[in-house]
Design a protein around this motif. Sequence first.
Motif, mmCIF file in Angstrom:
data_model
loop_
_atom_site.group_PDB
_atom_site.id
_atom_site.type_symbol
_atom_site.label_atom_id
_atom_site.label_comp_id
_atom_site.label_asym_id
_atom_site.label_seq_id
_atom_site.Cartn_x
_atom_site.Cartn_y
_atom_site.Cartn_z
ATOM 1 N N UNK A 22 56.172 -11.840 19.415
ATOM 2 C CA UNK A 22 55.554 -13.160 19.248
ATOM 3 C C UNK A 22 54.065 -13.096 19.614
ATOM 4 N N UNK A 23 53.238 -13.814 18.862
ATOM 5 C CA UNK A 23 51.804 -13.848 19.148
ATOM 6 C C UNK A 23 51.539 -14.545 20.483
ATOM 7 N N UNK A 24 50.533 -14.033 21.218
ATOM 8 C CA UNK A 24 50.288 -14.579 22.560
ATOM 9 C C UNK A 24 49.901 -16.060 22.540
ATOM 10 N N UNK A 25 49.305 -16.502 21.447
ATOM 11 C CA UNK A 25 48.936 -17.915 21.360
ATOM 12 C C UNK A 25 50.198 -18.789 21.312
ATOM 13 N N UNK A 26 51.193 -18.322 20.550
ATOM 14 C CA UNK A 26 52.481 -19.014 20.485
ATOM 15 C C UNK A 26 53.159 -19.020 21.855
ATOM 16 N N UNK A 27 53.115 -17.864 22.532
ATOM 17 C CA UNK A 27 53.717 -17.767 23.863
ATOM 18 C C UNK A 27 53.075 -18.793 24.796
ATOM 19 N N UNK A 28 51.744 -18.883 24.716
ATOM 20 C CA UNK A 28 51.024 -19.804 25.594
ATOM 21 C C UNK A 28 51.434 -21.252 25.316
ATOM 22 N N UNK A 29 51.638 -21.589 24.042
ATOM 23 C CA UNK A 29 52.049 -22.955 23.707
ATOM 24 C C UNK A 29 53.421 -23.266 24.316
ATOM 25 N N UNK A 30 54.330 -22.289 24.300
ATOM 26 C CA UNK A 30 55.655 -22.492 24.918
ATOM 27 C C UNK A 30 55.523 -22.715 26.429
ATOM 28 N N UNK A 31 54.680 -21.916 27.067
ATOM 29 C CA UNK A 31 54.491 -22.073 28.518
ATOM 30 C C UNK A 31 53.952 -23.461 28.835
ATOM 31 N N UNK A 32 52.995 -23.924 28.032
ATOM 32 C CA UNK A 32 52.406 -25.241 28.265
ATOM 33 C C UNK A 32 53.435 -26.329 28.063
ATOM 34 N N UNK B 14 43.646 -1.992 29.524
ATOM 35 C CA UNK B 14 42.592 -0.989 29.658
ATOM 36 C C UNK B 14 42.698 0.057 28.553
ATOM 37 N N UNK B 15 43.911 0.566 28.340
ATOM 38 C CA UNK B 15 44.100 1.653 27.369
ATOM 39 C C UNK B 15 43.812 1.209 25.937
ATOM 40 N N UNK B 16 44.167 -0.029 25.598
ATOM 41 C CA UNK B 16 44.055 -0.449 24.198
ATOM 42 C C UNK B 16 42.604 -0.501 23.732
ATOM 43 N N UNK B 17 41.661 -0.601 24.687
ATOM 44 C CA UNK B 17 40.252 -0.664 24.308
ATOM 45 C C UNK B 17 39.601 0.707 24.160
ATOM 46 N N UNK C 109 47.689 -8.500 20.971
ATOM 47 C CA UNK C 109 47.844 -9.922 21.306
ATOM 48 C C UNK C 109 49.274 -10.420 21.104
ATOM 49 N N UNK C 110 50.270 -9.510 21.208
ATOM 50 C CA UNK C 110 51.665 -9.938 21.124
ATOM 51 C C UNK C 110 52.252 -9.985 22.532
#
Lengths: 470, 470
Positions: free
Chosen positions: B237-247, B121-124, B154-155
């Motif tokens: 770490x970028x959130x896209x990278x994080x998501x790939x690890x979770x997957x 919320x705050x970042x926007x 997005x980190x």
Amino acid sequence: MSVADDSDTDQVLDPARQEALEDGQLRGEFVQEVREALEEGDEQRVQELAEPLHNADIADLIEQFAPSERPDLAAALGDQLSPEVIAEMDDEVREDLVDLLPPEVVASVLSELDTDDAVAIVEDLDEEDQKAVLRALTADDRAALEEALGYPEESAGRLMQRDLIAVPQDWDVGQVIDFLRAAETDDLTEEFWEIFVVDARHHPVGTLKLSHLLRAPRPTKIADIMLREQTLVPVDMDQEEVALRFQKYALISAAVVDDAERLVGMITVDDIVHVVRQEADEDFRRLTGAEEGGLNERTRDIVRQRLRWLVINLGTAVAASIVIGVFSDTIEQIIALAILMPIVASLGGNAATQTMAVTVRALATDELTVSNTGRTIVKELRVALINGVAIAALIGIAAGVYFAQPLLGVVIAAAMLGNIVIAGLAGLLIPILLDRADIDPAISSSVFVTMTTDVMGFLLFLGLATAVLL
Amino acid sequence: MSVADDSDTDQVLDPARQEALEDGQLRGEFVQEVREALEEGDEQRVQELAEPLHNADIADLIEQFAPSERPDLAAALGDQLSPEVIAEMDDEVREDLVDLLPPEVVASVLSELDTDDAVAIVEDLDEEDQKAVLRALTADDRAALEEALGYPEESAGRLMQRDLIAVPQDWDVGQVIDFLRAAETDDLTEEFWEIFVVDARHHPVGTLKLSHLLRAPRPTKIADIMLREQTLVPVDMDQEEVALRFQKYALISAAVVDDAERLVGMITVDDIVHVVRQEADEDFRRLTGAEEGGLNERTRDIVRQRLRWLVINLGTAVAASIVIGVFSDTIEQIIALAILMPIVASLGGNAATQTMAVTVRALATDELTVSNTGRTIVKELRVALINGVAIAALIGIAAGVYFAQPLLGVVIAAAMLGNIVIAGLAGLLIPILLDRADIDPAISSSVFVTMTTDVMGFLLFLGLATAVLL
């Protein structure tokens, strides 16, 4: 504990596994090392190299090799090629590999997997192989798989696992904990995050979070700490719908119920992450008429799937050409029209695709509803008018000046504005109409939309030119 | 318990909530009912209607109303507009609404949310509002938010929550359970699925699954039942990278560590589901140069974002026109060329986009690696040759017959084959080169790829025609 200096590197506690990885992918050098060991026939070295890897990384390793090399690698991996590794592979890669294995071996692999993973392997086999594999299973496993295969593809019934923890609603916390401790480890699923509470007829009546269970004293009635509000997934619900529910309500697992509302399975969020990714990938590739399977699809399948769309595109391109042909006399007299006409069509196509991409995703994620469609149409029209005027002014002035023919500038500007407005409407309405007609807008919108903007672009530009300039 | 007859309807245990929903969306009639209550100024009725809804559904309800109606609806909702509802809203809708609230109210909303939701919320907010809101927070909350805002957008640092359960490695199961029971409910995060085990310097050394904890006898040392292999996420770490690890590793939650390897937060899979969806949506829209925010983006932002791409596209279309202009003498002599030339460009564009869609997704999901790029190029070339020959034969014969000029058929067939092969290479190599140059291929590939196939299509067709037919 190993301390990594580079914060971008995967940080896992096993240093040997960390060695093999870089930015979450297997290092090229590591793959090369495996390749060399394989070429030297040193199976022991191959297994040593694979040993520290996670199952998902071993699956990745196999995918890095060419299809022709994979059977040798699989053989060399020996026990490292566990059922879990096979479950982690890309569909196409797994199919090729499983085809090489005798039915008894496939059956023994399946018997060690959760129902959902086993179904994913069996459903890809051709009918004959499927029958042979099912025959080689124990009666229990066979019954479970056959029932799962009875549900439609990509439905909750295929996605769910049958192993779950369900307890009667009149138990207390102590009874649940004793039940969990007493059960043989093999009989219980390893991965569970919630316990389902059922009534005497096996209807789910609530969900118990493990964190709540852990913090409640033993005599607490579970009816007092369970969550009564829960999302039940009908066994025949499409997996895309299931994924939307998980996203919306931030679920970690959900009970799957049959037609009689009885608890028959559970779906966990780790499978949903795959569904979300897979459905987005599909939409993405379908928008362009590319194949559905991605990088590991077989050449034959890629050719067949893409060619179908190219042929359809050839049809729409010919339709646009017919429009040009109607005006060939006009073009013969004003050759500048031939030079300028692709610009009108191209910009219209781009504007339409922009709107279409937003619309297709909004439909796929349930964001475009009865209540906001009208508002969205007004907004798209406004955007198209503003952008249309801007682009029309740019190209109109440029063309009028370059060809020293102001009226030509007016003609192209008017055609451009008209085509961009049509593009905005086509990009929005065509996917919506296809969706209402139960046709997947991700697959088919693109063809109709670009045909509309090509045909209308040429028609408007050449038609106006004929009327005004001749 | 309510028993739904229609298995496609959402099955939730609360009948009033079920009433409001259909296929997972709010029913049009329900939204209309709320609208009427709002127009009559009947705030109590609005709140009654919203009461049985899930937070995510109330957020949806607000999004169904036009931007101008939302402030009134928000006011009428009263307490039903909880901090959690605000956290569930679409970014753009939330921004507009939060802008209307005084900083103290925003601060009190934030203080009830997890760090990750509060940061979102705050970042926007714009800088001034952000400062005012931060000033209105307690010192603790302010410090936590300011630290989170210090991490890149997005980190992992923005995505993580600070509330987590960490226990020392020398404890036993009984101590952990007593600790969880003794803690005030308010002090503990509600949602946790795993407990992190740390050493004396707060470095994570293992992960404890709640299911393992529940099943182990009290005297068991947690060091004996914790999982030692775990994926640690660096805070930047970028959130896209994080998501790939979770997957890849099917994670349910993961420890986030700072540069000194200390545990600073945790990321849970429900947030990852959103990231996967959001990143796929972005890629999908970017491919066409559509805006980034989707359906609720403001008109002004949509116009700006799309216009930028239309102007770029205007540039590439003009480049293609210049090629046509070079051959205007040839076209004047053979008007059939003007009719046929868009077909060559269009098919090339389609073939290129097919390859590009697969390549862009394969890059985004780490499937295209050093080890398989060579093999993929060979495969794409083979596909392009086969499809190119098929389409070239079709259009060559048709054009040759229709215009009664066999040589014209040969010319268009040759140009078509050449352009489809070039398209296959461009669709593969342009995204790869952009990716190597650290430019997001999803954003920029499309322009370069279609320019290549347009320019080459016209050049090959008109060039060959000039050489052969004149």
